[in-house]
Design a protein around this motif. Structure first.
Motif, PDB file in Angstrom:
ATOM      1  N   THR A   8       1.069  -1.274  -0.063  1.00  0.00           N
ATOM      2  CA  THR A   8      -0.101  -0.018   0.061  1.00  0.00           C
ATOM      3  C   THR A   8       0.853   1.296   0.179  1.00  0.00           C
ATOM      4  O   THR A   8       0.571   2.253  -0.742  1.00  0.00           O
ATOM      5  N   GLN A   9       1.782   1.354   0.636  1.00  0.00           N
ATOM      6  CA  GLN A   9       2.811   2.659   0.914  1.00  0.00           C
ATOM      7  C   GLN A   9       3.503   2.649  -0.215  1.00  0.00           C
ATOM      8  O   GLN A   9       3.785   3.894  -0.640  1.00  0.00           O
ATOM      9  N   ALA A  10       3.972   1.394  -1.088  1.00  0.00           N
ATOM     10  CA  ALA A  10       4.685   1.549  -2.037  1.00  0.00           C
ATOM     11  C   ALA A  10       3.990   1.995  -3.509  1.00  0.00           C
ATOM     12  O   ALA A  10       4.324   2.095  -4.506  1.00  0.00           O
ATOM     13  N   LYS A  11       2.505   1.693  -3.162  1.00  0.00           N
ATOM     14  CA  LYS A  11       1.388   1.972  -4.228  1.00  0.00           C
ATOM     15  C   LYS A  11       1.829   1.238  -5.331  1.00  0.00           C
ATOM     16  O   LYS A  11       2.058   1.568  -6.711  1.00  0.00           O
ATOM     17  N   VAL A  12       1.903  -0.144  -5.085  1.00  0.00           N
ATOM     18  CA  VAL A  12       2.159  -1.052  -6.194  1.00  0.00           C
ATOM     19  C   VAL A  12       0.862  -1.399  -6.389  1.00  0.00           C
ATOM     20  O   VAL A  12      -0.049  -1.502  -6.076  1.00  0.00           O
ATOM     21  N   LYS A  13       1.000  -2.104  -7.914  1.00  0.00           N
ATOM     22  CA  LYS A  13      -0.376  -2.709  -8.635  1.00  0.00           C
ATOM     23  C   LYS A  13      -0.755  -4.160  -8.086  1.00  0.00           C
ATOM     24  O   LYS A  13      -2.055  -4.440  -8.032  1.00  0.00           O
ATOM     25  N   GLN A  14       0.204  -5.052  -8.034  1.00  0.00           N
ATOM     26  CA  GLN A  14      -0.359  -6.176  -7.527  1.00  0.00           C
ATOM     27  C   GLN A  14       0.901  -6.871  -6.790  1.00  0.00           C
ATOM     28  O   GLN A  14       1.927  -6.502  -6.853  1.00  0.00           O
ATOM     29  N   LEU A  15       0.344  -7.437  -5.598  1.00  0.00           N
ATOM     30  CA  LEU A  15       1.193  -7.902  -4.594  1.00  0.00           C
ATOM     31  C   LEU A  15       1.106  -9.437  -4.703  1.00  0.00           C
ATOM     32  O   LEU A  15      -0.129 -10.084  -4.722  1.00  0.00           O
ATOM     33  N   VAL A  16       2.056 -10.189  -4.911  1.00  0.00           N
ATOM     34  CA  VAL A  16       2.261 -11.767  -4.708  1.00  0.00           C
ATOM     35  C   VAL A  16       2.863 -12.136  -3.558  1.00  0.00           C
ATOM     36  O   VAL A  16       4.227 -11.798  -3.267  1.00  0.00           O
ATOM     37  N   LEU A  17       2.568 -13.041  -2.988  1.00  0.00           N
ATOM     38  CA  LEU A  17       2.973 -13.558  -1.646  1.00  0.00           C
ATOM     39  C   LEU A  17       3.417 -14.885  -1.662  1.00  0.00           C
ATOM     40  O   LEU A  17       2.691 -15.668  -2.396  1.00  0.00           O
ATOM     41  N   THR A  18       4.577 -15.098  -1.127  1.00  0.00           N
ATOM     42  CA  THR A  18       5.105 -16.703  -1.495  1.00  0.00           C
ATOM     43  C   THR A  18       6.041 -16.877  -0.097  1.00  0.00           C
ATOM     44  O   THR A  18       6.166 -16.254   0.608  1.00  0.00           O
ATOM     45  N   HIS A  19       6.377 -18.140  -0.236  1.00  0.00           N
ATOM     46  CA  HIS A  19       7.186 -18.560   0.903  1.00  0.00           C
ATOM     47  C   HIS A  19       6.396 -18.433   2.318  1.00  0.00           C
ATOM     48  O   HIS A  19       7.121 -18.218   3.368  1.00  0.00           O
ATOM     49  N   TYR A  20       5.323 -18.804   2.412  1.00  0.00           N
ATOM     50  CA  TYR A  20       4.310 -18.680   3.563  1.00  0.00           C
ATOM     51  C   TYR A  20       4.312 -20.212   4.214  1.00  0.00           C
ATOM     52  O   TYR A  20       4.268 -20.898   3.466  1.00  0.00           O
ATOM     53  N   GLY A  21       4.341 -19.997   5.479  1.00  0.00           N
ATOM     54  CA  GLY A  21       3.836 -21.281   6.151  1.00  0.00           C
ATOM     55  C   GLY A  21       2.504 -21.516   6.485  1.00  0.00           C
ATOM     56  O   GLY A  21       1.860 -20.453   6.944  1.00  0.00           O
ATOM     57  N   GLY A  22       1.985 -22.499   6.238  1.00  0.00           N
ATOM     58  CA  GLY A  22       0.484 -22.850   6.680  1.00  0.00           C
ATOM     59  C   GLY A  22      -0.298 -22.313   5.772  1.00  0.00           C
ATOM     60  O   GLY A  22      -0.080 -21.975   4.518  1.00  0.00           O
ATOM     61  N   ASP A  23      -1.674 -22.028   6.194  1.00  0.00           N
ATOM     62  CA  ASP A  23      -2.585 -21.282   5.419  1.00  0.00           C
ATOM     63  C   ASP A  23      -2.493 -19.941   5.866  1.00  0.00           C
ATOM     64  O   ASP A  23      -2.573 -19.443   6.975  1.00  0.00           O
ATOM     65  N   ILE A  24      -2.355 -19.131   4.734  1.00  0.00           N
ATOM     66  CA  ILE A  24      -2.077 -17.769   4.744  1.00  0.00           C
ATOM     67  C   ILE A  24      -3.657 -17.165   4.989  1.00  0.00           C
ATOM     68  O   ILE A  24      -4.582 -17.722   3.914  1.00  0.00           O
ATOM     69  N   ALA A  25      -3.793 -16.277   5.660  1.00  0.00           N
ATOM     70  CA  ALA A  25      -5.136 -15.702   6.035  1.00  0.00           C
ATOM     71  C   ALA A  25      -5.319 -14.326   5.021  1.00  0.00           C
ATOM     72  O   ALA A  25      -4.752 -13.250   5.321  1.00  0.00           O
ATOM     73  N   GLU A  26      -5.794 -14.588   3.879  1.00  0.00           N
ATOM     74  CA  GLU A  26      -5.931 -13.703   2.785  1.00  0.00           C
ATOM     75  C   GLU A  26      -6.791 -12.280   3.303  1.00  0.00           C
ATOM     76  O   GLU A  26      -6.365 -11.077   3.266  1.00  0.00           O
ATOM     77  N   THR A  27      -7.651 -12.411   4.281  1.00  0.00           N
ATOM     78  CA  THR A  27      -8.359 -11.256   4.964  1.00  0.00           C
ATOM     79  C   THR A  27      -7.328 -10.609   5.918  1.00  0.00           C
ATOM     80  O   THR A  27      -7.551  -9.219   6.319  1.00  0.00           O
ATOM     81  N   ALA A  28      -6.055 -11.019   6.381  1.00  0.00           N
ATOM     82  CA  ALA A  28      -5.004 -10.447   7.046  1.00  0.00           C
ATOM     83  C   ALA A  28      -4.347  -9.109   6.415  1.00  0.00           C
ATOM     84  O   ALA A  28      -3.716  -8.294   6.771  1.00  0.00           O
ATOM     85  N   VAL A  29      -4.584  -9.650   4.914  1.00  0.00           N
ATOM     86  CA  VAL A  29      -3.596  -8.623   4.024  1.00  0.00           C
ATOM     87  C   VAL A  29      -4.635  -7.489   3.536  1.00  0.00           C
ATOM     88  O   VAL A  29      -5.495  -7.760   2.933  1.00  0.00           O
ATOM     89  N   GLN A  30      -4.445  -6.285   4.195  1.00  0.00           N
ATOM     90  CA  GLN A  30      -5.094  -5.024   3.861  1.00  0.00           C
ATOM     91  C   GLN A  30      -4.425  -4.496   2.367  1.00  0.00           C
ATOM     92  O   GLN A  30      -3.464  -3.733   2.736  1.00  0.00           O
ATOM     93  N   PHE A  31      -5.241  -4.656   1.500  1.00  0.00           N
ATOM     94  CA  PHE A  31      -4.204  -4.210   0.068  1.00  0.00           C
ATOM     95  C   PHE A  31      -5.467  -4.090  -0.683  1.00  0.00           C
ATOM     96  O   PHE A  31      -6.281  -5.031  -1.079  1.00  0.00           O
ATOM     97  N   SER A  32      -5.714  -2.915  -1.426  1.00  0.00           N
ATOM     98  CA  SER A  32      -6.473  -2.661  -2.335  1.00  0.00           C
ATOM     99  C   SER A  32      -6.291  -3.030  -3.693  1.00  0.00           C
ATOM    100  O   SER A  32      -7.343  -3.042  -4.693  1.00  0.00           O
ATOM    101  N   GLY A  33      -5.074  -3.467  -4.047  1.00  0.00           N
ATOM    102  CA  GLY A  33      -4.781  -3.856  -5.552  1.00  0.00           C
ATOM    103  C   GLY A  33      -4.994  -5.349  -5.568  1.00  0.00           C
ATOM    104  O   GLY A  33      -5.595  -6.051  -4.800  1.00  0.00           O
TER     105      GLY A  33
END
Length: 85
Positions: free
Chosen positions: A47-72
């Motif tokens: 959000t601060q960097a004003k990126v268009k797309q965020l790709v999350l990787t290298h995560y452990g277990g189930d990632i809670a998409e709802t925890a990611v506050q990002f409008s892109g």
């Protein structure tokens, strides 16, 4: 692409205005460590960097998409995920 990293003063300027930002997200929501990011931190960086797309990787277990506050566009990378440029 961030690789393993914790929050720091250079990551937002590094990512500023990127079309796609790939961040590792090894920590669970609310978990903070020196060398890994959590979903909230990843969303804040994107959000601060004003990126268009965020790709999350290298995560452990189930990632809670709802925890990611990002409008892109948000992508949770899985094995063999491809990103079209």
């Amino acid at each position: 692409y961030s690789g393993d990293t914790g929050m720091n003063e250079v990551i937002v300027p590094f990512a500023k205005g990127a079309d796609i930002l790939l961040l590792e997200c090894s920590n669970q929501p609310g978990q903070v460590s020196e060398y890994h990011l959590n979903p909230e931190q990843c969303g804040d960086i994107a959000t601060q960097a004003k990126v268009k797309q965020l790709v999350l990787t290298h995560y452990g277990g189930d990632i809670a998409e709802t925890a990611v506050q990002f409008s892109g566009r948000l992508t949770i990378a899985k094995e063999l995920t491809t990103i079209e440029l």
